[in-house]
Write an enzyme that holds these catalytic residues in place. Structure first.
Site, PDB file in Angstrom:
ATOM      1  N   GLU A 273     -10.717   4.323  12.804  1.00  0.00           N
ATOM      2  CA  GLU A 273      -9.929   3.748  11.652  1.00  0.00           C
ATOM      3  C   GLU A 273     -10.912   2.910  10.775  1.00  0.00           C
ATOM      4  O   GLU A 273     -11.505   1.871  11.165  1.00  0.00           O
ATOM      5  CB  GLU A 273      -8.575   2.908  11.919  1.00  0.00           C
ATOM      6  CG  GLU A 273      -8.236   2.425  11.048  1.00  0.00           C
ATOM      7  CD  GLU A 273      -6.948   1.211  11.540  1.00  0.00           C
ATOM      8  OE1 GLU A 273      -5.832   0.894  10.859  1.00  0.00           O
ATOM      9  OE2 GLU A 273      -7.256   0.580  12.447  1.00  0.00           O
TER      10      GLU A 273
ATOM     11  N   ASP B  46      -8.968   1.862  16.963  1.00  0.00           N
ATOM     12  CA  ASP B  46      -8.433   1.005  16.260  1.00  0.00           C
ATOM     13  C   ASP B  46      -9.572   0.150  15.597  1.00  0.00           C
ATOM     14  O   ASP B  46     -10.555  -0.152  16.258  1.00  0.00           O
ATOM     15  CB  ASP B  46      -7.494   0.252  16.978  1.00  0.00           C
ATOM     16  CG  ASP B  46      -6.689  -0.641  15.980  1.00  0.00           C
ATOM     17  OD1 ASP B  46      -6.020  -0.181  15.206  1.00  0.00           O
ATOM     18  OD2 ASP B  46      -6.576  -1.931  16.457  1.00  0.00           O
TER      19      ASP B  46
END
Length: 500
Positions: free
Chosen positions: A249, A220
């Site tokens: 990400e 993330d």
């Protein structure tokens, strides 16, 4: 540790990813969220529970609204995913946390009790592998929950070694939090002990989950971690298990980042397509954005980009395109036909709707009567094509915007003469008829190309075809080698040629 320079596991390029938000996918054992609350779950201050057929409610309490999804429910629904044809399951966090999204982790080594147990997780991994699929798990290493014991200790004791796990601005009340949120204090990876605890140590978080059999990680907010740390994460994972992948990400252009990991969940191409749909980019601008990918990144980096149709952070596609429903097939087609790995957010294959968070995180609709059958047919066909056509998985790309500016068109091809496809999208309200010369050696005369969706056939003549694209039409033209069976660019020559 030496940085690795290899291209990483190639199986990622053959994947169709299915993203699951565990709390909203399925409840195992025929139970309900109310049954689970009766067992003592969802009883913290601020927790609320809702039945599966209800919708998430925006507001301050949205992160503590629970529907009861768990790991057992995912395991029970694996036959559905097998039938759909996906082969890589991506789970968002399921670790101990006070919220339903669980990106604010309290314990990275513990499954949140409402989601199940470590045994439930291992059973899920085993079942996924038995189905011929793989699993990657989402992990937020940039920050933890303010309820994490390490952070609590750091705040209580100014002499604690954990104080330097975080960046305090004015001890103990002010510290660096992710995007300023005090509930998610950022970790200080300038501290080698933090690196050891979460990444490189023998008992690190990454090593723990690799021992449980996961096939990799999705990091993330990788852009907040930075490229050097992402390289270290990738190198560490590759040292432990060379067949595991690291995906990060990254909200911006993936160049540079793609060299630091095996795959990039990028919003770049998706944003370009949406900007075009909204009228902020014209066809020329969209062509330029696509060229940024195919013209500036090495092939193996292109193939590792995650082409996301939606996610838990964005409105669902049917809702997003409510004012442009005629462009739905264009958007879906680009996600599957353009270089990269298509990523399907749970329910998108059935046309689920939902606006911004939390409406995009509604419980999965399992009754076929609730499905958009046109959407399901479209996804079924694209997933099938992705499985069948090697050029869609690992082929190079030839953009054709310099010869048909009204259309989005490109060729995907491998080194084999028979493995190519011509993707054609007319994203305009007008029909387009164009003579298109194809700069590709294997579109020989008299060969017929057939659209994988409509069955329409087009004949090649001297390297060119005449395309007639209806308004908003999407097509994938595939060579029908039966139309000229005696012709081949790769005939085997077993006898020597003698010149007399």
């Amino acid at each position: 540790m030496q940085h690795t320079t290899g291209h990483g596991p190639q199986w990622l390029h053959n994947a169709v990813i299915y993203q699951i938000f565990p709390e909203r996918f399925a409840i195992g054992g025929g139970r309900t969220v109310h049954d689970k609350r009766g067992d003592g779950f969802y009883t913290a201050e601020g927790d609320t529970v809702s039945s599966w057929d209800e919708l998430p409610q925006p507001g301050w309490g949205q992160n503590q609204q629970f529907f009861g999804g768990d790991l057992a429910g995912i395991r029970e629904r694996l036959p559905y995913l097998q039938e759909l044809g996906v082969n890589l399951i991506y789970l968002t966090p399921f670790y101990a946390s006070p919220t339903n999204h669980r990106y604010d982790t309290v314990d990275y080594f513990t499954v949140d009790p409402a989601s199940g147990s470590l045994e439930d997780f291992c059973l899920l991994v085993e079942a996924i592998h038995a189905c011929g699929m793989r699993i990657i798990i989402d992990i937020a290493l940039n920050h933890v929950s303010d309820r994490h014991p390490v952070f609590q200790e750091a705040c209580r004791n100014p002499e604690s070694r954990y104080r330097d796990f975080f960046s305090f601005l004015s001890y103990p009340d002010r510290y660096v939090g992710w995007y300023g949120y005090p509930s998610m204090p950022e970790l200080n990876f300038a501290n080698p002990e933090v690196v050891d605890t979460f990444i490189t140590g023998e008992e690190s978080v990454l090593r723990f989950w690799l021992r449980q059999g996961v096939d990799g990680f999705r990091l993330d907010t990788a852009n907040d971690l930075g490229m050097p740390l992402m390289r270290l994460i990738r190198d560490t994972v590759r040292e432990i298990n060379p067949d595991a992948v690291v995906i990060g990400e990254v909200s911006q252009y993936p160049g540079g980042w793609a060299a630091a990991m095996d795959g990039v969940q990028t919003y770049y191409m998706r944003s370009a397509v949406l900007s075009f749909i909204r009228g902020n980019l014209d066809v020329t601008g969209l062509h330029a954005a696509l060229s940024d990918i195919t013209g500036r990144l090495p092939l193996h980096q292109q193939l590792g980009l995650l082409n996301q149709i939606g996610s838990h952070d964005s409105p669902r596609l049917r809702t997003l395109l409510a004012d442009h429903p005629h462009l739905y097939s264009f958007f879906v087609g680009m996600m599957f036909a353009f270089p990269g790995v298509p990523m399907v957010y749970y329910g998108e294959e059935n046309g689920m709707q939902g606006g911004p968070d939390p409406l995009n995180r509604a419980p999965m609709r399992w009754e076929p009567s609730d499905w958009d059958q046109d959407a399901r047919s479209l996804f079924d066909r694209w997933i099938q094509l992705r499985q069948e056509r090697r050029e869609l998985r690992c082929g190079r790309t030839i953009l054709l915007h310099d010869r048909c500016r009204e259309l989005i068109a490109f060729i995907r091809h491998t080194e084999h003469p028979d493995e190519y496809a011509l993707a054609v999208f007319n994203p305009t309200s007008a029909p387009v008829r164009v003579q298109l010369m194809l700069p590709f050696a294997h579109t020989h005369s008299q060969l017929m190309l057939e659209d994988a969706f409509s069955g329409t056939r087009v004949e090649c003549r001297a390297g060119g075809i005449t395309l007639e694209a209806a308004p908003y039409q999407s097509a994938l033209l595939l060579p029908d080698m039966r139309t000229k069976p005696d012709y081949s660019f790769s005939k085997p020559w077993h006898a020597e040629l003698t010149v007399q």
